[in-house]
Design a protein around this motif. Sequence first.
Motif, mmCIF file in Angstrom:
data_model
loop_
_atom_site.group_PDB
_atom_site.id
_atom_site.type_symbol
_atom_site.label_atom_id
_atom_site.label_comp_id
_atom_site.label_asym_id
_atom_site.label_seq_id
_atom_site.Cartn_x
_atom_site.Cartn_y
_atom_site.Cartn_z
ATOM 1 N N ARG A 46 0.821 -1.209 0.000
ATOM 2 C CA ARG A 46 0.000 0.000 0.000
ATOM 3 C C ARG A 46 0.858 1.263 0.000
ATOM 4 N N PHE A 51 -1.376 4.535 -1.135
ATOM 5 C CA PHE A 51 -2.527 4.672 -0.232
ATOM 6 C C PHE A 51 -2.074 4.881 1.205
ATOM 7 N N GLY A 68 5.754 11.411 -1.926
ATOM 8 C CA GLY A 68 4.560 12.170 -1.557
ATOM 9 C C GLY A 68 3.484 12.170 -2.629
ATOM 10 N N VAL A 69 3.731 11.454 -3.704
ATOM 11 C CA VAL A 69 2.811 11.526 -4.850
ATOM 12 C C VAL A 69 1.550 10.713 -4.561
ATOM 13 N N PRO A 70 0.371 11.276 -4.822
ATOM 14 C CA PRO A 70 -0.871 10.539 -4.552
ATOM 15 C C PRO A 70 -1.023 9.343 -5.510
ATOM 16 N N PRO A 71 -1.846 8.372 -5.121
ATOM 17 C CA PRO A 71 -1.946 7.115 -5.869
ATOM 18 C C PRO A 71 -2.196 7.318 -7.362
ATOM 19 N N GLN A 72 -3.084 8.256 -7.679
ATOM 20 C CA GLN A 72 -3.512 8.370 -9.076
ATOM 21 C C GLN A 72 -2.395 8.866 -9.991
ATOM 22 N N CYS A 76 0.575 3.213 -11.041
ATOM 23 C CA CYS A 76 0.511 1.900 -10.409
ATOM 24 C C CYS A 76 -0.912 1.391 -10.556
ATOM 25 N N PHE A 80 -6.955 -5.788 -5.876
ATOM 26 C CA PHE A 80 -7.269 -5.973 -4.465
ATOM 27 C C PHE A 80 -7.574 -7.437 -4.157
ATOM 28 N N ALA A 84 -12.485 -5.871 -5.503
ATOM 29 C CA ALA A 84 -13.086 -4.528 -5.509
ATOM 30 C C ALA A 84 -13.659 -4.175 -6.864
ATOM 31 N N ALA A 149 -6.903 -3.501 -14.152
ATOM 32 C CA ALA A 149 -5.608 -2.934 -13.783
ATOM 33 C C ALA A 149 -4.713 -2.749 -15.007
ATOM 34 N N PRO B 4 1.120 15.558 -1.573
ATOM 35 C CA PRO B 4 0.172 14.848 -0.730
ATOM 36 C C PRO B 4 -0.465 15.743 0.313
ATOM 37 N N GLY C 178 -7.217 5.086 -7.274
ATOM 38 C CA GLY C 178 -6.006 4.711 -7.994
ATOM 39 C C GLY C 178 -6.056 5.098 -9.467
#
Lengths: 342, 271, 270
Positions: A46, A51, A68-72, A76, A80, A84, A149, B4, C178
């Motif tokens: 994660r 996340f 620090g980069v957000p998931p989107q 990647c 799950f 999901a 994915a 973030p 995501g």
Amino acid sequence: MEVRVEGLVKRYGRVLALAGVNHVFPSGALTAVVGPSGCGKTTLLRVLAGFVQPEEGRVWMDGRDVTGVPPQARRCALVFQNYALWPHMTVFDNVAFGLRLQRLPASEVERRVREALALVELDRVPGIERRRPKELSGGQQQRVALARALAVRPGLLLLDEPLSNLDAKVRQRVRGEIRTLQRRTGITTVYVTHDQEEALSIADDLVVMDGGRIVQSGRPEEVYAHPEDPFVAEFLGSTNVLNGTVGPDGRILPSSEGRLLFRAEDTALWPAGQSLPPDYAWAPAEVVDCLFLGHVYRAYVRLGDTVVLADTKARVGPGQVVVAVPRDRLLVFSGSEPAARR
Amino acid sequence: MRSPSPSLLGLVGRAALGALVLVAVVGPLLSLGLWSVAERWHWPAPFPQQVGMKYWSRMLQGDPLRALTRGVTIASVTTVLALAMAVPVAYLAARRRLPAGPLALALFILPQAFPQLPVFASATVLFYRWNLAGTVPGVVLIHLVGGLVYAVWTLTAAFRSIGPELEEAAQNLGASTTRTFFRVTLPLAMPGVVASAILVFLHSLDEFNGTLLVGAPYVTTLPVYMYTASLGYELQIASVTALVLMVPGVVLLLLLERFLRAEYLAFFGHL
Amino acid sequence: MNRWERWGWTLAALPAVLVLLVTFGLPLAQSLAASFVRDGRPTLENYALVYRLYRQDVLYTLGVAAAGVLLTFACGIHLAGYFRLRAWPWVEFLLKVPLFVPFVVTGHAMRVFLQPSGTLSLALGALGLVAPGTRLGLGEGWLGLVLALTWKHLALVVLLLVGAFRAVDDSYLEAAQGFGAGYLRQTWAVLVPMSATPLALACVLTLTSMLGSFSIPLLMSRGSGPQMLMIDLYYRFGQHGDFGVASALGVISYVLASGAVYAYLRSVAR
């Protein structure tokens, strides 16, 4: 995409989920992360997905710091454990979700969805793209999750216990298919599982975790054959543990000074009284039981106050024997106390 | 590349949302507070010219005090009656032994679904015929409609949460069903019974529609008194009364927020 | 439970059933019957009178309730989605306060707050957002009513929706996140469709409650212009003593509430 992590630390309350994790996930390879539950493997996954933010440490993807980069924004894709799949959307809409968010034209979305479904071999099921997840079998749901994915052409594919919701038969098959798919697409993949056999069989690169740390990593054959740590040896394969040392004549002597680890398949049983070649460690013992496992027989042998397992080609009856382990398959660790971590 | 830490836009939006919710929720209640202490407030001054507790002290005498004590009496009687009557129904329902189960349970949920006013108007006609209109027993009866519904449902949930194996253990030792109920089930369900009692009490204290139709003008409770004051442009008196009416509910919210289950809270939406 | 105990318990359960039959069942049946009777004769005249006198009010009631439901859910869905995705306990708590404010108190508070010379006009004037002395006419028309009904019902709607949204597993949201779905997209593409049943239920209950609202419009309305159905019923019954037409209005409100009746009966049948 080459992924590098350095000094990752993450706490949940007082539990240390990651206690300083360093690793390089090679580009284009399938890395299996294996360990008992609570070892931190899912947290690591994660963190890679974005996340979870680590308290300390950095994550690099292709040399770029993405900590620090957000998931989107990470390229990647995470599959799950429960897949999901959104139950209110058709298979097509599920797979198209990420593509539509990229604002691709409808024709391109359609093409890429079909391509992804073909990749996971769901294109052979007629009309499947119009069905909803709950109308599919577990194996099919798993493939849709993979297709969803893969449709966005991620640089890194993350799989969280992808087979744990499938029954044993299907699991074997899907495991092989994931391996083939990964080879064919060449996507850097991180595969988290608690099943050591699954991890050994599928991985290019194996990472064994325990207590929030990476205990050992390397090619699966290498890690299996040469565990650097009693935990790894115990975790991989059916491993016997004895408190003892090997005397000058090769005889195993009970002792609190050392620990001896050896696998059931490396353990041979010789008739009592027979002399052994010099490259064996041995001890007199008594067979208490023998179970038929299909491909081998597994003998339960009493050696002092412990019972060790030995795999044999033929059934052995109860009675006195000599347990013999080739010296190069015997792992010797000093000190009988379990590693502090455990 | 996005960072973030929350973006400036996100932070500003969050602050704006918080401020909006604060103003929207607290604004109307705050203006009640202002009016309750405004001894003189001539338009268009943004604040009262003279502030004092004159109207609050009036609350403690005469009509409002009488309305308050009468309301508390009615609420107490309603609570005792509703609980006494609801316990057997709820217990039978929880153990699925209610004769004509679904039909009987429907009777205990339909008052929630139908608009109250036409039913209460019709009940008023009947109560006039039976000399119950304008009497305290009549008002209690009307309050029992909602009170029984709340009590039956909260108590059913409370009894259902007690595993039947606890009762079976007592029965296995030779206790009768009734003895088991009073010695095992009811003590275990006490938190639910208390929650149920509070709910019924608050319902009765705050009930307006039925009280206005059946009770007025002879039986006046605090909500009806507040309505009369507000309609007569006695805004200070009405605001004081309104604040007094809010006290039990808000205290309950503050105290029991952690303990009250969502389904109990949901009932308050219908007060 | 032996036979005698069973009889005892059933007997003990009887008073509650009787009370509800007398105070709810019988009046309900009587109002149904009375709506078809005028001057002692069976007739449809009551309904004809309703059509002649109150048909605009029926539409007005429907319009106010529909606007109230729209506003309540427009706010409620976004707030509940926000609380689900980015926890914010104190604001969530604040929103629950109206749950414990009785309907009558809401009516009075909104009257004081929204009326032309009310505290909102004064506050906005004092802040310089409108010219001091401006009388905002929010409180008296349909808009004030919609705002007041929304204020009271939003608490319950947010409570129900947050509960439903919290039941959606994190993985469904993370999967969307995501792929780059933000707060709005996660709310509307995942949370709302995955909570369709509780959402519909909350919608029906809110609509019925607003259609049957009485004390809030009673305290807020000026007495001229179109009125809510329950206000008409109250005056028809209380001041004209016309139980027939009042009952016909009541029966219309029963029909409008049939959605809630169905929803509740289904929950009992489960």
